[in-house]
Scaffold this active site. Sequence first.
Site, PDB file in Angstrom:
ATOM      1  N   ILE A 136       0.832  -1.206   0.000  1.00 25.47           N
ATOM      2  CA  ILE A 136       0.000   0.000   0.000  1.00 25.47           C
ATOM      3  C   ILE A 136       0.868   1.258   0.000  1.00 25.47           C
ATOM      4  CG2 ILE A 136      -1.891  -1.154   1.209  1.00 25.47           C
ATOM      5  CD1 ILE A 136      -1.089   0.468   3.731  1.00 25.47           C
ATOM      6  N   ASP A 137       2.172   1.101   0.255  1.00 25.68           N
ATOM      7  CA  ASP A 137       3.066   2.259   0.346  1.00 25.68           C
ATOM      8  C   ASP A 137       3.561   2.759  -1.006  1.00 25.68           C
ATOM      9  OD1 ASP A 137       3.072   2.379   3.198  1.00 25.68           O
ATOM     10  OD2 ASP A 137       4.428   0.660   3.235  1.00 25.68           O
ATOM     11  N   ARG A 172     -12.794  22.651  14.269  1.00 29.72           N
ATOM     12  CA  ARG A 172     -11.627  22.063  14.913  1.00 29.72           C
ATOM     13  C   ARG A 172     -10.466  21.875  13.928  1.00 29.72           C
ATOM     14  NH1 ARG A 172     -15.097  17.512  17.986  1.00 29.72           N
ATOM     15  NH2 ARG A 172     -15.403  18.564  19.982  1.00 29.72           N
ATOM     16  N   GLY A 180       2.458   4.715   6.598  1.00 23.84           N
ATOM     17  CA  GLY A 180       3.664   5.055   5.848  1.00 23.84           C
ATOM     18  C   GLY A 180       4.773   5.468   6.796  1.00 23.84           C
ATOM     19  N   GLU A 232       2.649   8.261   9.266  1.00 25.78           N
ATOM     20  CA  GLU A 232       3.161   7.644  10.503  1.00 25.78           C
ATOM     21  C   GLU A 232       4.619   8.030  10.745  1.00 25.78           C
ATOM     22  OE1 GLU A 232       1.313   3.250  11.030  1.00 25.78           O
ATOM     23  OE2 GLU A 232       2.350   3.615   9.141  1.00 25.78           O
ATOM     24  N   ARG A 276      -7.754  17.394  17.279  1.00 31.56           N
ATOM     25  CA  ARG A 276      -8.116  15.985  17.447  1.00 31.56           C
ATOM     26  C   ARG A 276      -7.351  15.112  16.450  1.00 31.56           C
ATOM     27  NH1 ARG A 276     -13.006  15.655  20.389  1.00 31.56           N
ATOM     28  NH2 ARG A 276     -12.905  17.416  21.848  1.00 31.56           N
TER      29      ARG A 276
END
Length: 358
Positions: A136-137, A172, A180, A232, A276
């Site tokens: 998926i990367d 917000r 990743g 990530e 958030r």
Amino acid sequence: MMKRIGMLTSGGDCQALNAAMRGVAKTLYNSGEAVEIYGFLDGYQGLIHGKFRLLTYDDFSGILTKGGTFLGSSRTPFKTIQVIESDGIDKVAAMKQTYYKLQLDCLVILGGNGTHKTANLLRQEGLNIITLPKTIDNDLWGTDMTFGFQSAVNVATEAIDCIHTTAASHGRVFIVEVMGHKVGWLTLNAGMAGGADIILIPEIPYDIDKVAKKIRERHEKGSRFTILAVAEGAISKEDAKLSKKEYKKKLANYKYPSVSYEIAEQLAKKCGFDVRVTVPGHTQRGGSPCPYDRVFASRLGSKAGQLILDGEFGYMVGYRKREMVKVPLEEVAGKLKMVDPESSIVKEAKLLGISFGD
């Protein structure tokens, strides 16, 4: 003469693994040659421990639209593949033994970066190998696209789309953390597709003050909300200057679940807004493959089947300039396809007003 083919799926799962295996099998079955296909269970573990089953034509029927892998998968790290651990098993020798015991003519391996390192090692050990680019990367070197990527982009984009409505309603700042660790293709594409205002990826270290400035500017212009797509593996400019040893030490004492939560805390202090975090996580790997991936994986599988029939081994089936090509495994193994900070897609994203925090 009977052709005996082995097949396994290794590493993290993703959409269209079944579609790709179906593409290989249907091409072989439709060739008119006598074929036996052996499926190894749970990736390289099945090859190491001799866990397999003889597959039939029916095994490949009705799986085009199914996510995951009907053979199962597991991670067998390359760094330990040649290490004899407490179980006393020589993993490379065991894989070769299984290959020769079944008298295989070829082993088809579907996987990402680590998988390809092991696949190339097996090639060097004399086995006939064909690989298919799964991740998926979209970070495999030698191919413009990997299967699973577009489906994951769809899932991550939908997550950002859903956040848009609640972010707008409540005024917000929302961070959507996209998979990743080392590369940002998924975050970049999902962020652009989902209309994210800020995209943070590993290849472009961010300055938290510039990220905060972008949010304040949007607020001053009347925007009630800001959405960040954060990989990530996003990293600050300060952390990017650390040595690998220093950075590992920092992570060992890290008090946050992930970088997104650290960014959220910093932005809340700097901007005074409610921030958030949403983490779609493994949903990005799940579900049915999108139509693009179904076609793409089928084409890759078909090309792999043709290479087997032609007796051409030692290649990954890649995709370049909209054509299926064979890429020597030794050119693929150990290389990452990173996002170039100077690439046209990054420049175009910046022209659209998207901030990368740099």
